[in-house]
Design an enzyme around this catalytic site. Sequence first.
Site, PDB file in Angstrom:
ATOM      1  N   CYS A   1       0.830  -1.207   0.000  1.00 44.51           N
ATOM      2  CA  CYS A   1       0.000   0.000   0.000  1.00 44.51           C
ATOM      3  C   CYS A   1       0.867   1.260   0.000  1.00 44.51           C
ATOM      4  O   CYS A   1       1.436   1.617   1.025  1.00 44.51           O
ATOM      5  CB  CYS A   1      -0.903  -0.030   1.234  1.00 44.51           C
ATOM      6  SG  CYS A   1      -1.841   1.476   1.484  1.00 44.51           S
TER       7      CYS A   1
ATOM      8  N   CYS B   1       0.003   3.932   2.495  1.00 44.29           N
ATOM      9  CA  CYS B   1       0.307   3.591   3.887  1.00 44.29           C
ATOM     10  C   CYS B   1       1.806   3.673   4.155  1.00 44.29           C
ATOM     11  O   CYS B   1       2.249   4.272   5.124  1.00 44.29           O
ATOM     12  CB  CYS B   1      -0.162   2.173   4.199  1.00 44.29           C
ATOM     13  SG  CYS B   1      -1.846   1.821   3.633  1.00 44.29           S
ATOM     14  N   ASP B   2       2.596   3.027   3.292  1.00 46.24           N
ATOM     15  CA  ASP B   2       3.999   2.786   3.613  1.00 46.24           C
ATOM     16  C   ASP B   2       4.990   3.616   2.794  1.00 46.24           C
ATOM     17  O   ASP B   2       6.186   3.576   3.064  1.00 46.24           O
ATOM     18  CB  ASP B   2       4.316   1.295   3.418  1.00 46.24           C
ATOM     19  CG  ASP B   2       3.501   0.426   4.394  1.00 46.24           C
ATOM     20  OD1 ASP B   2       3.073   0.959   5.426  1.00 46.24           O
ATOM     21  OD2 ASP B   2       3.307  -0.764   4.111  1.00 46.24           O
TER      22      ASP B   2
HETATM   23  P1  FAD Z   1     -10.951  -6.035   6.184  1.00 46.10           P
HETATM   24  O1  FAD Z   1     -10.041  -5.317   7.089  1.00 46.10           O
HETATM   25  O2  FAD Z   1     -10.352  -6.846   5.077  1.00 46.10           O
HETATM   26  O3  FAD Z   1     -11.891  -6.979   7.073  1.00 46.10           O
HETATM   27  C1  FAD Z   1     -12.693  -7.985   6.500  1.00 46.10           C
HETATM   28  C2  FAD Z   1     -13.360  -8.805   7.587  1.00 46.10           C
HETATM   29  O4  FAD Z   1     -14.248  -9.752   6.979  1.00 46.10           O
HETATM   30  C3  FAD Z   1     -12.415  -9.653   8.437  1.00 46.10           C
HETATM   31  O5  FAD Z   1     -12.911  -9.720   9.750  1.00 46.10           O
HETATM   32  C4  FAD Z   1     -12.487 -11.014   7.745  1.00 46.10           C
HETATM   33  O6  FAD Z   1     -12.124 -12.087   8.605  1.00 46.10           O
HETATM   34  C5  FAD Z   1     -13.966 -11.061   7.432  1.00 46.10           C
HETATM   35  N1  FAD Z   1     -14.383 -12.002   6.393  1.00 46.10           N
HETATM   36  C6  FAD Z   1     -13.921 -12.171   5.125  1.00 46.10           C
HETATM   37  N2  FAD Z   1     -14.627 -13.105   4.466  1.00 46.10           N
HETATM   38  C7  FAD Z   1     -15.572 -13.544   5.346  1.00 46.10           C
HETATM   39  C8  FAD Z   1     -16.645 -14.502   5.271  1.00 46.10           C
HETATM   40  N3  FAD Z   1     -16.907 -15.191   4.158  1.00 46.10           N
HETATM   41  N4  FAD Z   1     -17.410 -14.703   6.377  1.00 46.10           N
HETATM   42  C9  FAD Z   1     -17.195 -13.993   7.532  1.00 46.10           C
HETATM   43  N5  FAD Z   1     -16.217 -13.065   7.647  1.00 46.10           N
HETATM   44  C10 FAD Z   1     -15.416 -12.849   6.566  1.00 46.10           C
HETATM   45  N6  FAD Z   1      -4.889   1.189   5.631  1.00 46.10           N
HETATM   46  C11 FAD Z   1      -4.624   2.382   6.201  1.00 46.10           C
HETATM   47  O7  FAD Z   1      -5.495   3.249   6.230  1.00 46.10           O
HETATM   48  N7  FAD Z   1      -3.394   2.626   6.759  1.00 46.10           N
HETATM   49  C12 FAD Z   1      -2.390   1.707   6.799  1.00 46.10           C
HETATM   50  O8  FAD Z   1      -1.289   1.963   7.304  1.00 46.10           O
HETATM   51  C13 FAD Z   1      -2.650   0.430   6.192  1.00 46.10           C
HETATM   52  N8  FAD Z   1      -1.683  -0.517   6.152  1.00 46.10           N
HETATM   53  C14 FAD Z   1      -1.983  -1.738   5.658  1.00 46.10           C
HETATM   54  C15 FAD Z   1      -1.006  -2.745   5.722  1.00 46.10           C
HETATM   55  C16 FAD Z   1      -1.282  -4.015   5.275  1.00 46.10           C
HETATM   56  C17 FAD Z   1      -0.218  -5.079   5.372  1.00 46.10           C
HETATM   57  C18 FAD Z   1      -2.568  -4.311   4.723  1.00 46.10           C
HETATM   58  C19 FAD Z   1      -2.902  -5.709   4.235  1.00 46.10           C
HETATM   59  C20 FAD Z   1      -3.530  -3.311   4.625  1.00 46.10           C
HETATM   60  C21 FAD Z   1      -3.254  -2.020   5.087  1.00 46.10           C
HETATM   61  N9  FAD Z   1      -4.205  -0.989   5.021  1.00 46.10           N
HETATM   62  C22 FAD Z   1      -3.937   0.215   5.613  1.00 46.10           C
HETATM   63  C23 FAD Z   1      -5.527  -1.188   4.382  1.00 46.10           C
HETATM   64  C24 FAD Z   1      -6.615  -1.427   5.433  1.00 46.10           C
HETATM   65  O9  FAD Z   1      -6.187  -2.447   6.320  1.00 46.10           O
HETATM   66  C25 FAD Z   1      -7.927  -1.800   4.751  1.00 46.10           C
HETATM   67  O10 FAD Z   1      -8.325  -0.782   3.850  1.00 46.10           O
HETATM   68  C26 FAD Z   1      -9.061  -1.998   5.772  1.00 46.10           C
HETATM   69  O11 FAD Z   1      -8.710  -2.963   6.741  1.00 46.10           O
HETATM   70  C27 FAD Z   1     -10.357  -2.417   5.086  1.00 46.10           C
HETATM   71  O12 FAD Z   1     -11.343  -2.662   6.047  1.00 46.10           O
HETATM   72  P2  FAD Z   1     -12.579  -3.603   5.778  1.00 46.10           P
HETATM   73  O13 FAD Z   1     -13.320  -3.639   7.065  1.00 46.10           O
HETATM   74  O14 FAD Z   1     -13.274  -3.168   4.558  1.00 46.10           O
HETATM   75  O15 FAD Z   1     -11.979  -5.057   5.438  1.00 46.10           O
END
Ligand code: FAD
Length: 305
Positions: free
Chosen positions: A132, A135-136
Amino acid sequence: PFDLLVIGGGPAGAAAAVYAARKGIRTGVVAERFGGQVLDTMSIENFISVQETEGPKLVTALEQHVKQYDVDIINLQRAESLSLDENGISQIRLASGATLKSKSVIIATGARWREMNVPGEKEYRGRGVAYCPHCDGPLFKGKRIAVVGGGNSGVEAAIDLAGIVEHVTLLEFGSELRADAVLQKKLYSLPNVVVLKQAQTTSVLGDGQKVSGLQYTDRQTGESHQVDLAGIFVQIGLLPNTDWLKGTLELSKHGEIEVDNRGQTSLAGVFAAGDVTTVPFKQIVIAMGDGAKASLGAFDYLMRH
Ligand code: FAD
């Protein structure tokens, strides 16, 4: 049944649950892994009002906030299918075999970065291997980095990072970049970017602590080369977690859930939020806002049904 069932326990799902619970409606959260991608994040420096935090710390805070309210958290459970019965009630079948019923649903199952699957990638993830740029990127100020992938996201990342780092090497597997022409033109105008085509990354190199370079094969000559680097941004795709929804509701060509400006999907009473949707720019602060919005959208739907 629940009034609102949130599928996913990342920042989008947590925000949706808090907003719903504060309306006094019966709310549940099903999550395969509460915390989502945030659990895999080391340092977070762009979650506004918190100068610096770590992923697991933020997840603990999310969980505590949700638990302040009367929300059923059903953790370590995967949703496998969704359907509507004749009364418009959603039925969510879990991998355990159980079926949950709810008058409205918010899908917040997030996304995952496509990995290169080469030696060293996993080992150095967060220690030079990054996914990302928003982010980084600032962590590599003044250093030499590579971007792997010559589609729109790779070329955008290279242009973005070229303004921060000392030098960018962009590696594209194919014989041409796949990014829009206007992005390519911008990329080629930058003095500190080199583009390598037909370059297949074969391993991430490191000194045991952090990334020191990468190895690639020139697919034209078959020769192997090494580039010395401090960081590698992998930009070969973000995969939304929607496999379980194919054929159920409308998805974009990238597999993201199509939503309107209230998070409503193509199915009545089913909303979606965060990285799993077509919302542009995948970030924590954006996912949280999106979860709050979809939750208010779902509440508005419930008032009318
Ligand atoms: P997610 O965080 O992906 O959560 C999805 C949820 O759904 C999880 O609980 C998962 O277990 C669950 N799930 C999936 N499929 C199913 C299913 N079939 N049944 C039940 N549950 C399910 N963003 C920033 O703003 N700043 C940062 O510094 C940053 N650094 C990052 C570093 C890394 C290594 C990564 C991978 C991402 C980073 N991001 C950062 C991006 C950020 O983490 C995401 O944009 C954010 O977490 C998205 O949130 P979300 O709730 O949409 O999805």
